[in-house]
Motif scaffolding. Structure first.
Motif, PDB file in Angstrom:
ATOM      1  N   ARG A  20       0.837  -1.204   0.000  1.00  0.00           N
ATOM      2  CA  ARG A  20       0.000   0.000   0.000  1.00  0.00           C
ATOM      3  C   ARG A  20       0.870   1.251   0.000  1.00  0.00           C
ATOM      4  N   VAL A  78       2.412   1.805  -3.444  1.00  0.00           N
ATOM      5  CA  VAL A  78       1.431   2.362  -4.370  1.00  0.00           C
ATOM      6  C   VAL A  78       1.251   3.848  -4.092  1.00  0.00           C
ATOM      7  N   THR A  93       2.268   6.521  -6.930  1.00  0.00           N
ATOM      8  CA  THR A  93       1.131   7.100  -7.653  1.00  0.00           C
ATOM      9  C   THR A  93       0.639   8.394  -7.035  1.00  0.00           C
ATOM     10  N   ILE A 110      -4.462   4.033  -1.178  1.00  0.00           N
ATOM     11  CA  ILE A 110      -5.225   2.846  -1.556  1.00  0.00           C
ATOM     12  C   ILE A 110      -5.565   2.082  -0.285  1.00  0.00           C
ATOM     13  N   GLU A 150      -9.087  -2.298  -1.534  1.00  0.00           N
ATOM     14  CA  GLU A 150      -8.812  -2.004  -2.943  1.00  0.00           C
ATOM     15  C   GLU A 150      -7.602  -2.786  -3.442  1.00  0.00           C
ATOM     16  N   LEU A 151      -6.551  -2.827  -2.623  1.00  0.00           N
ATOM     17  CA  LEU A 151      -5.340  -3.541  -3.014  1.00  0.00           C
ATOM     18  C   LEU A 151      -5.619  -5.030  -3.147  1.00  0.00           C
ATOM     19  N   ASN A 177      -8.476  -6.467  -3.722  1.00  0.00           N
ATOM     20  CA  ASN A 177      -9.331  -6.679  -4.892  1.00  0.00           C
ATOM     21  C   ASN A 177      -8.505  -6.723  -6.168  1.00  0.00           C
ATOM     22  N   GLN A 178      -7.548  -5.794  -6.303  1.00  0.00           N
ATOM     23  CA  GLN A 178      -6.713  -5.766  -7.502  1.00  0.00           C
ATOM     24  C   GLN A 178      -5.821  -7.002  -7.587  1.00  0.00           C
ATOM     25  N   LEU A 179      -5.268  -7.411  -6.458  1.00  0.00           N
ATOM     26  CA  LEU A 179      -4.424  -8.613  -6.450  1.00  0.00           C
ATOM     27  C   LEU A 179      -5.217  -9.848  -6.855  1.00  0.00           C
ATOM     28  N   GLU A 190      -7.974  -9.847  -8.713  1.00  0.00           N
ATOM     29  CA  GLU A 190      -8.283  -9.699 -10.143  1.00  0.00           C
ATOM     30  C   GLU A 190      -7.108 -10.164 -11.001  1.00  0.00           C
ATOM     31  N   ASP A 191      -5.894  -9.720 -10.623  1.00  0.00           N
ATOM     32  CA  ASP A 191      -4.703 -10.117 -11.373  1.00  0.00           C
ATOM     33  C   ASP A 191      -4.467 -11.621 -11.288  1.00  0.00           C
TER      34      ASP A 191
END
Length: 85
Positions: free
Chosen positions: A18, A21, A25, A29, A33-34, A36-38, A40-41
């Motif tokens: 986190r 990120v 950026t 985050i 959220e983190l 969820n993205q992990l 998804e990947d």
């Protein structure tokens, strides 16, 4: 969202991700959220994720140095690949 228990090392690593990120950026985050993205990947490359669990040891730590690495894996025979959707 259901809550899950994480061990201390995983929590520290998640917080370090986190922070990375946020540093790179400029945007904060949340843990959710983190994660969820992990997920998804990982879902996009789910065959690779499944392969990590086909042996009893996906990762091995060298007892002397403490270095963690992924040994060459021997895949166990499985059934035909089935779509997850």
């Amino acid at each position: 969202m259901d809550s899950i228990a994480l061990d201390e090392q995983t929590e520290r690593r998640l917080d370090k991700l986190r922070a990375a990120v946020r540093r790179r950026t400029g945007q904060p985050i949340s843990r959710a959220e983190l994660l969820n993205q992990l997920v998804e990947d990982a879902y996009a490359s789910r065959s690779e994720v499944v392969d990590m669990f086909r042996t009893s040891q996906a990762y091995v730590a060298d007892e002397d140095s403490g270095t963690v690495y992924r040994p060459e894996r021997e895949l166990v025979p499985g059934g035909a690949e089935q779509p997850d959707e």
